[in-house]
Design a protein around this motif. Sequence first.
Motif, PDB file in Angstrom:
ATOM      1  N   GLY A  25      11.017 -15.252   3.377  1.00  0.00           N
ATOM      2  CA  GLY A  25      12.048 -14.272   3.058  1.00  0.00           C
ATOM      3  C   GLY A  25      11.569 -13.063   2.283  1.00  0.00           C
ATOM      4  N   VAL A  26      10.280 -12.946   2.010  1.00  0.00           N
ATOM      5  CA  VAL A  26       9.756 -11.845   1.201  1.00  0.00           C
ATOM      6  C   VAL A  26       8.721 -11.078   2.017  1.00  0.00           C
ATOM      7  CG1 VAL A  26       8.575 -11.182  -0.924  1.00  0.00           C
ATOM      8  CG2 VAL A  26      10.124 -13.146  -0.915  1.00  0.00           C
ATOM      9  N   TYR A  27       8.928  -9.758   2.136  1.00  0.00           N
ATOM     10  CA  TYR A  27       8.098  -8.948   3.020  1.00  0.00           C
ATOM     11  C   TYR A  27       7.661  -7.664   2.322  1.00  0.00           C
ATOM     12  CZ  TYR A  27       9.982 -12.044   6.592  1.00  0.00           C
ATOM     13  OH  TYR A  27      10.338 -13.152   7.321  1.00  0.00           O
ATOM     14  N   MET A  28       6.474  -7.236   2.693  1.00  0.00           N
ATOM     15  CA  MET A  28       5.890  -5.989   2.186  1.00  0.00           C
ATOM     16  C   MET A  28       5.661  -5.054   3.364  1.00  0.00           C
ATOM     17  SD  MET A  28       2.169  -5.659   0.344  1.00  0.00           S
ATOM     18  CE  MET A  28       1.406  -4.075  -0.042  1.00  0.00           C
ATOM     19  N   LEU A  29       5.910  -3.773   3.140  1.00  0.00           N
ATOM     20  CA  LEU A  29       5.620  -2.727   4.117  1.00  0.00           C
ATOM     21  C   LEU A  29       4.563  -1.829   3.486  1.00  0.00           C
ATOM     22  CD1 LEU A  29       9.332  -2.048   5.001  1.00  0.00           C
ATOM     23  CD2 LEU A  29       7.668  -3.069   6.552  1.00  0.00           C
ATOM     24  N   PRO A  30       3.285  -2.027   3.827  1.00  0.00           N
ATOM     25  CA  PRO A  30       2.206  -1.357   3.090  1.00  0.00           C
ATOM     26  C   PRO A  30       2.138   0.141   3.361  1.00  0.00           C
ATOM     27  CG  PRO A  30       1.402  -3.285   4.284  1.00  0.00           C
ATOM     28  CD  PRO A  30       2.762  -2.974   4.811  1.00  0.00           C
ATOM     29  N   GLY A  31       1.811   0.892   2.325  1.00  0.00           N
ATOM     30  CA  GLY A  31       1.471   2.296   2.474  1.00  0.00           C
ATOM     31  C   GLY A  31      -0.014   2.456   2.748  1.00  0.00           C
ATOM     32  N   THR A  32      -0.418   3.679   2.971  1.00  0.00           N
ATOM     33  CA  THR A  32      -1.808   3.937   3.341  1.00  0.00           C
ATOM     34  C   THR A  32      -2.721   4.114   2.137  1.00  0.00           C
ATOM     35  OG1 THR A  32      -1.532   6.349   3.384  1.00  0.00           O
ATOM     36  CG2 THR A  32      -1.054   5.144   5.423  1.00  0.00           C
ATOM     37  N   GLY A  33      -2.143   4.392   0.948  1.00  0.00           N
ATOM     38  CA  GLY A  33      -2.965   4.798  -0.179  1.00  0.00           C
ATOM     39  C   GLY A  33      -3.428   6.232  -0.002  1.00  0.00           C
ATOM     40  N   GLY A  34      -4.294   6.693  -0.901  1.00  0.00           N
ATOM     41  CA  GLY A  34      -4.782   8.063  -0.849  1.00  0.00           C
ATOM     42  C   GLY A  34      -3.738   9.056  -1.294  1.00  0.00           C
ATOM     43  N   SER A  35      -3.983  10.310  -0.967  1.00  0.00           N
ATOM     44  CA  SER A  35      -3.041  11.392  -1.265  1.00  0.00           C
ATOM     45  C   SER A  35      -2.234  11.718  -0.024  1.00  0.00           C
ATOM     46  CB  SER A  35      -3.798  12.643  -1.722  1.00  0.00           C
ATOM     47  OG  SER A  35      -4.497  12.406  -2.906  1.00  0.00           O
ATOM     48  N   ALA A  36      -1.031  12.229  -0.206  1.00  0.00           N
ATOM     49  CA  ALA A  36      -0.199  12.608   0.929  1.00  0.00           C
ATOM     50  C   ALA A  36      -0.849  13.736   1.718  1.00  0.00           C
ATOM     51  CB  ALA A  36       1.178  13.049   0.429  1.00  0.00           C
ATOM     52  N   ASP A  37      -0.846  13.609   3.060  1.00  0.00           N
ATOM     53  CA  ASP A  37      -1.382  14.668   3.918  1.00  0.00           C
ATOM     54  C   ASP A  37      -0.754  14.569   5.303  1.00  0.00           C
ATOM     55  OD1 ASP A  37      -2.781  12.628   5.323  1.00  0.00           O
ATOM     56  OD2 ASP A  37      -4.577  12.907   4.118  1.00  0.00           O
ATOM     57  N   GLU A  38      -1.174  15.441   6.203  1.00  0.00           N
ATOM     58  CA  GLU A  38      -0.593  15.467   7.542  1.00  0.00           C
ATOM     59  C   GLU A  38      -0.882  14.180   8.310  1.00  0.00           C
ATOM     60  OE1 GLU A  38      -1.898  18.933   9.586  1.00  0.00           O
ATOM     61  OE2 GLU A  38      -0.885  20.326   8.235  1.00  0.00           O
ATOM     62  N   ALA A  39      -2.056  13.588   8.086  1.00  0.00           N
ATOM     63  CA  ALA A  39      -2.450  12.401   8.841  1.00  0.00           C
ATOM     64  C   ALA A  39      -1.612  11.182   8.471  1.00  0.00           C
ATOM     65  CB  ALA A  39      -3.931  12.109   8.627  1.00  0.00           C
ATOM     66  N   ASN A  40      -1.365  10.985   7.181  1.00  0.00           N
ATOM     67  CA  ASN A  40      -0.619   9.788   6.769  1.00  0.00           C
ATOM     68  C   ASN A  40       0.878  10.040   6.607  1.00  0.00           C
ATOM     69  OD1 ASN A  40      -0.264  10.949   4.142  1.00  0.00           O
ATOM     70  ND2 ASN A  40      -2.209  10.072   3.456  1.00  0.00           N
ATOM     71  N   LEU A  41       1.318  11.275   6.879  1.00  0.00           N
ATOM     72  CA  LEU A  41       2.735  11.644   6.822  1.00  0.00           C
ATOM     73  C   LEU A  41       3.325  11.458   5.419  1.00  0.00           C
ATOM     74  CD1 LEU A  41       3.983  10.039  10.179  1.00  0.00           C
ATOM     75  CD2 LEU A  41       2.980  12.299   9.817  1.00  0.00           C
ATOM     76  N   GLY A  42       2.458  11.360   4.420  1.00  0.00           N
ATOM     77  CA  GLY A  42       2.932  11.148   3.058  1.00  0.00           C
ATOM     78  C   GLY A  42       3.347   9.722   2.749  1.00  0.00           C
ATOM     79  N   ARG A  43       3.093   8.807   3.691  1.00  0.00           N
ATOM     80  CA  ARG A  43       3.567   7.423   3.528  1.00  0.00           C
ATOM     81  C   ARG A  43       2.526   6.590   2.777  1.00  0.00           C
ATOM     82  NH1 ARG A  43       6.398   6.354   9.501  1.00  0.00           N
ATOM     83  NH2 ARG A  43       7.661   8.272   9.472  1.00  0.00           N
ATOM     84  N   ILE A  44       2.254   6.973   1.552  1.00  0.00           N
ATOM     85  CA  ILE A  44       1.143   6.396   0.808  1.00  0.00           C
ATOM     86  C   ILE A  44       1.549   5.219  -0.079  1.00  0.00           C
ATOM     87  CG2 ILE A  44      -0.135   8.558   0.845  1.00  0.00           C
ATOM     88  CD1 ILE A  44       0.757   9.098  -2.006  1.00  0.00           C
ATOM     89  N   GLY A  45       2.849   5.056  -0.317  1.00  0.00           N
ATOM     90  CA  GLY A  45       3.332   4.001  -1.209  1.00  0.00           C
ATOM     91  C   GLY A  45       3.892   2.819  -0.447  1.00  0.00           C
ATOM     92  N   ASN A  46       3.950   1.689  -1.118  1.00  0.00           N
ATOM     93  CA  ASN A  46       4.490   0.467  -0.521  1.00  0.00           C
ATOM     94  C   ASN A  46       6.011   0.426  -0.598  1.00  0.00           C
ATOM     95  OD1 ASN A  46       1.843  -0.526  -0.129  1.00  0.00           O
ATOM     96  ND2 ASN A  46       1.810  -1.368  -2.210  1.00  0.00           N
ATOM     97  N   ALA A  47       6.593  -0.279   0.347  1.00  0.00           N
ATOM     98  CA  ALA A  47       8.007  -0.642   0.301  1.00  0.00           C
ATOM     99  C   ALA A  47       8.081  -2.132   0.606  1.00  0.00           C
ATOM    100  CB  ALA A  47       8.817   0.181   1.308  1.00  0.00           C
ATOM    101  N   GLY A  48       9.279  -2.685   0.587  1.00  0.00           N
ATOM    102  CA  GLY A  48       9.407  -4.101   0.894  1.00  0.00           C
ATOM    103  C   GLY A  48      10.858  -4.495   1.017  1.00  0.00           C
ATOM    104  N   PHE A  49      11.091  -5.767   1.297  1.00  0.00           N
ATOM    105  CA  PHE A  49      12.470  -6.264   1.359  1.00  0.00           C
ATOM    106  C   PHE A  49      12.481  -7.768   1.163  1.00  0.00           C
ATOM    107  CE2 PHE A  49      10.864  -6.063   5.682  1.00  0.00           C
ATOM    108  CZ  PHE A  49      11.332  -7.198   6.325  1.00  0.00           C
ATOM    109  N   ILE A  50      13.642  -8.254   0.719  1.00  0.00           N
ATOM    110  CA  ILE A  50      13.852  -9.676   0.461  1.00  0.00           C
ATOM    111  C   ILE A  50      15.078 -10.114   1.250  1.00  0.00           C
ATOM    112  CG2 ILE A  50      14.331 -11.419  -1.300  1.00  0.00           C
ATOM    113  CD1 ILE A  50      13.046  -9.450  -3.341  1.00  0.00           C
ATOM    114  N   VAL A  51      14.922 -11.178   2.013  1.00  0.00           N
ATOM    115  CA  VAL A  51      15.998 -11.692   2.861  1.00  0.00           C
ATOM    116  C   VAL A  51      16.621 -12.903   2.187  1.00  0.00           C
ATOM    117  CG1 VAL A  51      16.610 -12.581   5.137  1.00  0.00           C
ATOM    118  CG2 VAL A  51      14.740 -10.922   4.907  1.00  0.00           C
ATOM    119  N   GLY A  52      17.922 -12.822   1.915  1.00  0.00           N
ATOM    120  CA  GLY A  52      18.656 -13.944   1.353  1.00  0.00           C
ATOM    121  C   GLY A  52      19.497 -14.641   2.397  1.00  0.00           C
TER     122      GLY A  52
END
Length: 327
Positions: free
Chosen positions: A50-77
């Motif tokens: 029930g616990v999931y992570m959506l990994p970011g790319t790390g580094g600095s935001a740029d055109e290649a990574n679309l700025g998606r550098i941080g992690n997100a996640g969710f918990i299923v109850g």
Amino acid sequence: MKPSARTIRRQALLALCVLGVLGAAACASAPPQPPAVPGAPPVARALAPGVYMLPGTGGSADEANLGRIGNAGFIVGETGVVAIDTGTSYAHGRAILAAIRAVTDKPVKLALVTHTRPEFLFGGKAFQDAGIPVRMHSRTARLMAARCENCLKQLRQVVGEAPLAGTAMYKPDQQFDEPHAVEGIGRSVRVLYFGHASGPGDIAVFDEASGTLFAGGLLDAGRVPDIQDGDLAAWKKALAALRGLRVEQVVPGHGSASPAVLIDTVEGYLVALERKMRGLVASGTSLLEVPDAGELPAYEHWDQYDLIHRRNASIAFLRFEREMLFK
């Protein structure tokens, strides 16, 4: 081509880590999982039932990574889902929701924003448009309102207009001031707040069943933590409070899922930074000398060392210098 001196030092540090010569604070850097592929749709990684992570790319935001550098996640109850952080853009927020739906058809009841960084909050409008309330600490909401128009302008400059189509400032649906339990998902999940620590309204989210801590701005893995919004003394107190929990694993704001020793690793950097900068203040070092005099070689292999650590050094130096002057 002959490797640079910095590359040689990094290789030497990694070798020392492998041999066990350096301590955990210096060696907790190599990610156990590969980072997200830049530009690819986020794919949920199961960390516990029930616990999931959506990994970011790390580094600095740029055109290649679309700025998606941080992690997100969710918990299923049993009865619903709580999302933790909303991504960098409207499109990223929608992609996070699609990744959740690929795992479960249970309704997403709530999206929590852990702290005021573009890569964690600008997907919020996508959640709101899907009928999902966005909740954040009131101090995070105030900081977002005060400065994130400018953050979004800067993000457009480095990422480009197309990836940020539909991305806009918004107001949270729900604000809070105190720690509390998440209701309505049929699972024991706690929102933790320790006061102004890594940032004024920075929170963590703790899943009690699995011992998983979504640490937000309080912890990064293999990346230099950014102190510009932080209170170092209070941050260390917050980390001490985290040690009192039954933490089995950590999803940091940036970097790979890590064991609980990450708490000690981040504190080790903060302590080393403070010790170094207080020493420079006491020795009469000038601010112009700080970027070079303030090097911490044990951490130079961490992501964003050249950018964030040098800024941290100047910020900490000025704070401690002011503290000494006004004693």
